[in-house]
Design a protein around this motif. Structure first.
Motif, short mmCIF file in Angstrom:
data_model
loop_
_atom_site.label_atom_id
_atom_site.label_comp_id
_atom_site.label_asym_id
_atom_site.label_seq_id
_atom_site.Cartn_x
_atom_site.Cartn_y
_atom_site.Cartn_z
N THR A 63 49.01 24.22 19.38
CA THR A 63 48.98 23.49 18.11
C THR A 63 47.68 22.72 17.97
O THR A 63 47.06 22.70 16.92
CB THR A 63 50.18 22.53 18.01
OG1 THR A 63 51.38 23.29 18.12
CG2 THR A 63 50.17 21.75 16.71
N ARG B 160 41.37 24.54 11.95
CA ARG B 160 41.47 24.37 10.50
C ARG B 160 40.97 23.02 10.01
O ARG B 160 40.67 22.87 8.84
CB ARG B 160 42.87 24.68 10.02
CG ARG B 160 43.90 23.67 10.38
CD ARG B 160 45.26 24.04 9.80
NE ARG B 160 46.20 23.04 10.23
CZ ARG B 160 47.37 23.28 10.77
NH1 ARG B 160 47.79 24.50 10.94
NH2 ARG B 160 48.15 22.29 11.13
N HIS C 105 49.42 18.57 9.79
CA HIS C 105 50.51 18.13 8.90
C HIS C 105 51.80 18.04 9.69
O HIS C 105 51.92 18.62 10.78
CB HIS C 105 50.66 19.06 7.69
CG HIS C 105 51.34 20.34 7.99
ND1 HIS C 105 50.74 21.38 8.67
CD2 HIS C 105 52.59 20.77 7.70
CE1 HIS C 105 51.58 22.38 8.77
NE2 HIS C 105 52.73 22.04 8.20
N SER C 106 52.72 17.27 9.17
CA SER C 106 54.02 17.14 9.82
C SER C 106 55.09 16.98 8.75
O SER C 106 54.80 16.57 7.62
CB SER C 106 54.05 15.94 10.76
OG SER C 106 53.97 14.73 10.03
N VAL C 107 56.30 17.32 9.12
CA VAL C 107 57.47 17.13 8.26
C VAL C 107 58.56 16.52 9.13
O VAL C 107 58.96 17.12 10.13
CB VAL C 107 57.95 18.45 7.64
CG1 VAL C 107 59.21 18.25 6.82
CG2 VAL C 107 56.86 19.08 6.78
N ALA D 274 56.82 13.69 4.83
CA ALA D 274 55.78 14.66 5.22
C ALA D 274 54.44 13.93 5.25
O ALA D 274 54.26 12.91 4.59
CB ALA D 274 55.72 15.81 4.22
N LEU E 97 49.89 14.56 5.95
CA LEU E 97 48.73 15.42 6.15
C LEU E 97 47.58 14.51 6.57
O LEU E 97 47.38 13.45 5.96
CB LEU E 97 48.37 16.15 4.84
CG LEU E 97 47.12 17.01 4.88
CD1 LEU E 97 47.40 18.30 5.65
CD2 LEU E 97 46.65 17.33 3.49
N ARG F 296 56.96 21.00 2.09
CA ARG F 296 57.02 21.33 3.51
C ARG F 296 55.71 21.94 3.99
O ARG F 296 55.38 21.88 5.17
CB ARG F 296 58.17 22.30 3.78
CG ARG F 296 59.51 21.67 3.56
CD ARG F 296 60.61 22.42 4.29
NE ARG F 296 61.74 21.54 4.49
CZ ARG F 296 61.88 20.70 5.50
NH1 ARG F 296 60.96 20.64 6.41
NH2 ARG F 296 62.93 19.93 5.61
N ARG F 297 54.99 22.56 3.09
CA ARG F 297 53.67 23.11 3.40
C ARG F 297 52.69 22.46 2.42
O ARG F 297 52.89 22.52 1.21
CB ARG F 297 53.66 24.62 3.22
CG ARG F 297 54.61 25.34 4.17
CD ARG F 297 54.54 26.81 3.95
NE ARG F 297 53.20 27.26 4.30
CZ ARG F 297 52.94 28.19 5.19
NH1 ARG F 297 53.92 28.79 5.79
NH2 ARG F 297 51.71 28.54 5.47
N PRO F 298 51.63 21.85 2.92
CA PRO F 298 50.70 21.18 2.02
C PRO F 298 50.00 22.16 1.07
O PRO F 298 49.64 23.26 1.47
CB PRO F 298 49.70 20.50 2.95
CG PRO F 298 49.86 21.17 4.27
CD PRO F 298 51.22 21.76 4.32
N SER F 299 49.84 21.73 -0.16
CA SER F 299 49.17 22.59 -1.14
C SER F 299 47.66 22.58 -0.89
O SER F 299 47.12 21.63 -0.32
CB SER F 299 49.44 22.09 -2.56
OG SER F 299 48.74 20.88 -2.79
N ILE G 147 45.33 19.43 0.53
CA ILE G 147 44.47 19.64 1.70
C ILE G 147 43.02 19.36 1.34
O ILE G 147 42.32 18.63 2.04
CB ILE G 147 44.62 21.07 2.25
CG1 ILE G 147 46.03 21.28 2.82
CG2 ILE G 147 43.57 21.35 3.32
CD1 ILE G 147 46.36 22.73 3.14
#
Length: 125
Positions: free
Chosen positions: A54, A61, A65-67, A75, A77, A103-106, A110
């Motif tokens: 990780t 990248r 990020h975390s949730v 959440a 970032l 749940r996933r950053p846009s 970002i």
């Protein structure tokens, strides 16, 4: 009555809450990912909530990020702030309800966090 020490009075690597930033899951990943000495990364990993794999992905990248890692339903970032030599000074982070950040950053979020970290990095040089 003052509630805490000013930033210039805190030990290096500590945030306002008093814990070292590398122990903070939101800020710790970018900080740890920016460490250049392999022995420092190895020293941090036994107590970390993330794996070496990780950490390498975060480094590649440039953001983490975390949730729900620290708080259910939240959440975050983060992106590292670097000095002129590339050493990590700290991190820029955004956190909020998963319903708003996702749940996933846009790509837009970002990009905004990376831009903010880059602007602070330029100012720190």
């Amino acid at each position: 009555m003052r509630r805490g020490r000013r930033a210039d009075e805190r030990p290096a690597g500590h945030r306002a809450g008093g814990r070292p930033a590398a122990d903070d899951r939101r800020v710790g990943r970018p900080r740890a990912a920016g460490l250049h000495a392999a022995e420092e990364v190895t020293r941090l990993l036994p107590a970390a909530s993330f794996t070496a794999r990780t950490l390498l992905e975060v480094r590649r990248r440039g953001w983490a990020h975390s949730v729900a890692e620290r708080e259910p339903g939240v959440a975050s970032l983060s992106a590292p702030v670097r000095d002129g030599s590339g050493a990590v000074l700290g991190a820029v982070s955004i956190s909020g309800p998963v319903e708003r950040l996702g749940r996933r950053p846009s790509p837009e979020i970002i990009g905004a966090v990376l831009d903010a970290a880059a602007a602070i990095s330029r100012a720190a040089r």
